[in-house]
Scaffold this active site. Structure first.
Site, PDB file in Angstrom:
ATOM      1  N   HIS A  37       9.099   1.869   1.726  1.00  0.00           N
ATOM      2  CA  HIS A  37       9.122   2.621   0.460  1.00  0.00           C
ATOM      3  C   HIS A  37      10.334   3.547   0.345  1.00  0.00           C
ATOM      4  CE1 HIS A  37       4.406   2.299   0.279  1.00  0.00           C
ATOM      5  NE2 HIS A  37       5.010   1.130   0.459  1.00  0.00           N
ATOM      6  N   GLU A  89       3.497  -1.711 -11.789  1.00  0.00           N
ATOM      7  CA  GLU A  89       3.696  -1.143 -13.117  1.00  0.00           C
ATOM      8  C   GLU A  89       5.060  -1.487 -13.702  1.00  0.00           C
ATOM      9  OE1 GLU A  89       1.014   2.907 -12.306  1.00  0.00           O
ATOM     10  OE2 GLU A  89       3.128   3.071 -12.887  1.00  0.00           O
ATOM     11  N   ARG A 131       5.533   5.807  -6.785  1.00  0.00           N
ATOM     12  CA  ARG A 131       5.251   5.310  -5.437  1.00  0.00           C
ATOM     13  C   ARG A 131       6.486   4.678  -4.812  1.00  0.00           C
ATOM     14  NH1 ARG A 131       3.258   0.475  -3.017  1.00  0.00           N
ATOM     15  NH2 ARG A 131       1.997   0.912  -1.142  1.00  0.00           N
TER      16      ARG A 131
END
Length: 464
Positions: free
Chosen positions: A147, A234, A209
Site C-alpha cells: 500500500h 472504488e 486506502r
C-alpha cells in the site's frame, strides 16, 4: 540503390506482418492489436510524453523511453529499489513537467529499503536528451511492504497530485498528521500551495486506502481509482478536502455504522464500486475521435484481484457532465493478464496497455500492447518514422524464421519463450539471419535485439 532496395524490402516485411495482427471490434470500430514491447519486467506506469514517445516505469527500478513507431527503447534511468521490486513497492508513478521545452523534468516515485520498512521518494530528474540526470529530492515519506500508492498527475494550475497508501496501517488514513492514506497536492518545487484545503499541509484528500489511478477529465474533473480491502474497490472524483472514509467506510455509505460516520464527517462517496475486489489500477480519460465508442469515458486498468479472475480493461462511460458513470464495458479479459496501466497516443488515438503477468503481485516477462484504429487518419504530423526497424518472417512458423536488420547494425540477439526461458542467442553479424525452430515446442516466443541505438523486440508463434 541497393540500400534503398533493402529499406523497401524491410518496410514490405513489416507491412505484411501487420496484415496478420489480431483485431478487436468495438462497435463499428476495428482495433488492430500490436505487441509494442515484449520482455519488460513489471511495467508500472506508461505515459505519453511531450516528446512524442511512450515512457514507462518498471517496478524493478528502470525508466524506459519507447519509440511508438517501432517499439525500440532505451533505458534512461536505473535505480536500486525496495526489495528489488519484488512485491508491491519499487518504482511507481511518473509525470512530466508541463513546460517541457523549457523545463524538461520528469517526476518519479520510487521506494528504497528492505523488508517491510523503507522510504518512498518523490524526486525530479532532468532529461538531457539521452538519460535522466541530476536528481532533486522533493518529498520523502515512509514506505511499507504494501500500500504505497502512488500515481502522479500534473494539474492545469501547475500543481502536482500524488496518491499515497496507508502502508498497511489503516489508522494513518484518518490521521491528519500522517501523509499516508492521502492524496497530496504540491507545487512543482515541493512547497505547499497557498490554496490547499488544509493550511500549511500537503494533504488534499484523506481517508484513502491505496489509490493507484489518477486522471484529468473534461471541465477539470479529477478521477481516481482506489483499492478496497476485500470488497468495494472504488472509482472516485477527487474533491479538495474530501474525506473518503477509510477505514470506517468501504464503498458507499450503506450500513448503519457507515451512514453515521458519513453524516458526521461529510464522506465523499464513490461514483462506482466493485465487490469482491477486482484490483482497480491506472486510469486514463479518453475522448479521442479515433474510437468514438469510447469518447467521454475513463479507461481503467484492472489487475483482477488476488485470485486473478477479473483481469481486463474497463471502459467507464460517463454522463455528459462527467459526474456519474452510466455504464461499463470490458475488454481483453481473454489475455488472462493483470492489466497494470493504460495510456493514449494523442495523435492517433491508439491505446496502450501494460500487462503484469497472471498472478499477484505480478511477474515478468511482460508485454506493452497497442490497440490502433488503422482506418483513422490523424491529419496531424506524428513523430518521425523509426530509424530502426526489425523484420521477422514468416510468422507464424514451423521450421525457421528470418530476422532482417537495417544496414550496419551492431549488436546481439536473444530468443525467449514467454515464460522467460532463453532458447538461443548470438551476435548480429549480417543484415539477415535464419533461426531454426523445428525442434521447439509450439507456442509464443519473442526476440530481443540489443543494438547501438537501443533495444527492440518482436513476438512470433511456433506452430506444428
Amino acid at each position: 540503390m541497393l540500400k534503398k532496395l533493402n529499406f523497401v524490402l524491410l518496410a514490405l516485411v513489416v507491412s505484411l506482418a501487420a496484415l496478420a495482427q489480431p483485431t478487436w471490434e468495438v462497435g463499428n470500430t476495428t482495433l488492430t492489436e500490436y505487441d509494442l514491447v515484449t520482455g519488460v519486467q513489471i511495467p508500472w506506469e506508461i505515459l505519453w510524453g511531450p516528446d512524442g514517445h511512450l515512457w514507462m516505469t518498471s517496478r524493478k527500478g528502470e525508466v524506459l523511453r519507447i519509440d511508438p513507431a517501432s517499439g525500440n527503447y532505451t533505458v534512461v534511468l536505473e535505480k536500486t529499489v525496495m526489495n528489488g521490486g519484488n512485491g508491491e513497492p519499487g518504482m511507481l508513478g511518473m509525470a512530466m513537467h508541463p513546460d517541457w521545452d523549457n523545463t524538461p523534468l520528469v517526476y518519479i516515485v520510487y521506494c528504497t529499503g528492505n523488508g517491510g520498512n523503507g522510504i518512498e521518494h518523490l524526486s525530479s530528474f532532468e532529461w538531457n536528451g539521452s538519460e535522466l540526470v541530476n536528481e532533486e529530492a522533493i518529498l520523502t515519506i515512509q514506505a511499507g511492504g504494501i500500500h504505497n500508492g502512488s500515481r502522479l498527475l500534473v494539474l492545469p494550475d501547475n500543481t502536482l497530485l500524488m496518491t499515497t497508501g496507508d502502508v498497511g496501517s489503516s489508522s494513518n488514513s484518518q490521521n491528519m498528521n500522517s501523509l499516508q492514506g492521502k492524496t497530496l497536492r504540491l507545487n512543482l518545487d515541493g512547497s505547499v500551495p497557498d490554496d490547499n484545503p488544509f493550511p500549511n499541509s500537503l494533504v488534499y484528500t484523506f481517508g484513502n486506502r491505496n489509490s493507484q489511478g489518477l486522471a484529468l477529465g473534461e471541465n477539470s474533473v479529477i478521477y481516481s481509482s482506489e483499492h478496497g480491502q476485500n470488497s468495494n474497490d472504488e472509482f472516485n472524483i477527487v474533491t479538495a478536502g474530501g474525506n473518503y472514509g477509510w477505514p470506517n467506510v468501504e464503498g458507499f455509505c450503506n450500513t448503519s455504522a457507515e451512514q453515521t460516520f458519513c453524516a458526521e464527517n461529510d464522506v465523499v462517496e464513490p461514483l462506482d464500486a466493485w465487490s469482491p475486489c477486482i484490483a482497480v489500477n491506472g486510469i486514463e480519460f479518453y475522448n479521442h475521435e479515433a474510437i468514438p465508442e469510447w469518447q467521454n469515458s475513463v479507461l481503467m486498468s484492472v489487475l483482477g484481484g488476488l485470485g486473478g479472475q477479473y483481469e481486463r480493461l474497463s471502459v467507464l462511460h460517463l454522463s455528459e457532465d462527467g459526474l456519474s458513470v452510466t455504464s461499463e464495458d470490458q475488454y481483453f479479459s481473454s489475455f488472462n493478464q493483470r492489466v497494470r496501466d493504460v495510456a493514449v497516443n494523442p495523435n492517433t488515438g491508439s491505446v496502450y496497455v501494460a500487462l503484469n503477468g497472471t498472478s499477484y503481485p505480478g511477474s515478468g516477462p511482460n508485454i506493452i500492447k497497442e490497440f490502433r484504429n488503422e482506418a483513422f487518419g490523424t491529419g496531424v504530423a506524428g513523430p518521425a518514422a523509426s530509424e530502426f526497424e526489425l523484420g521477422l518472417f514468416p510468422n507464424p512458423t514451423s521450421a525457421y524464421f528470418n530476422l532482417l536488420f537495417p544496414e550496419n547494425t551492431e549488436g546481439s540477439y536473444q530468443v525467449f519463450s514467454y515464460n522467460g526461458q532463453l532458447m538461443t542467442e548470438g551476435n548480429v553479424l549480417k543484415k539477415e539471419l535464419r533461426v531454426d525452430v523445428s525442434n521447439w515446442s509450439g507456442g509464443s516466443y519473442f526476440v530481443l535485439v540489443q543494438h547501438q541505438g537501443g533495444t527492440i523486440t518482436r513476438t512470433f508463434q511456433v506452430q506444428h
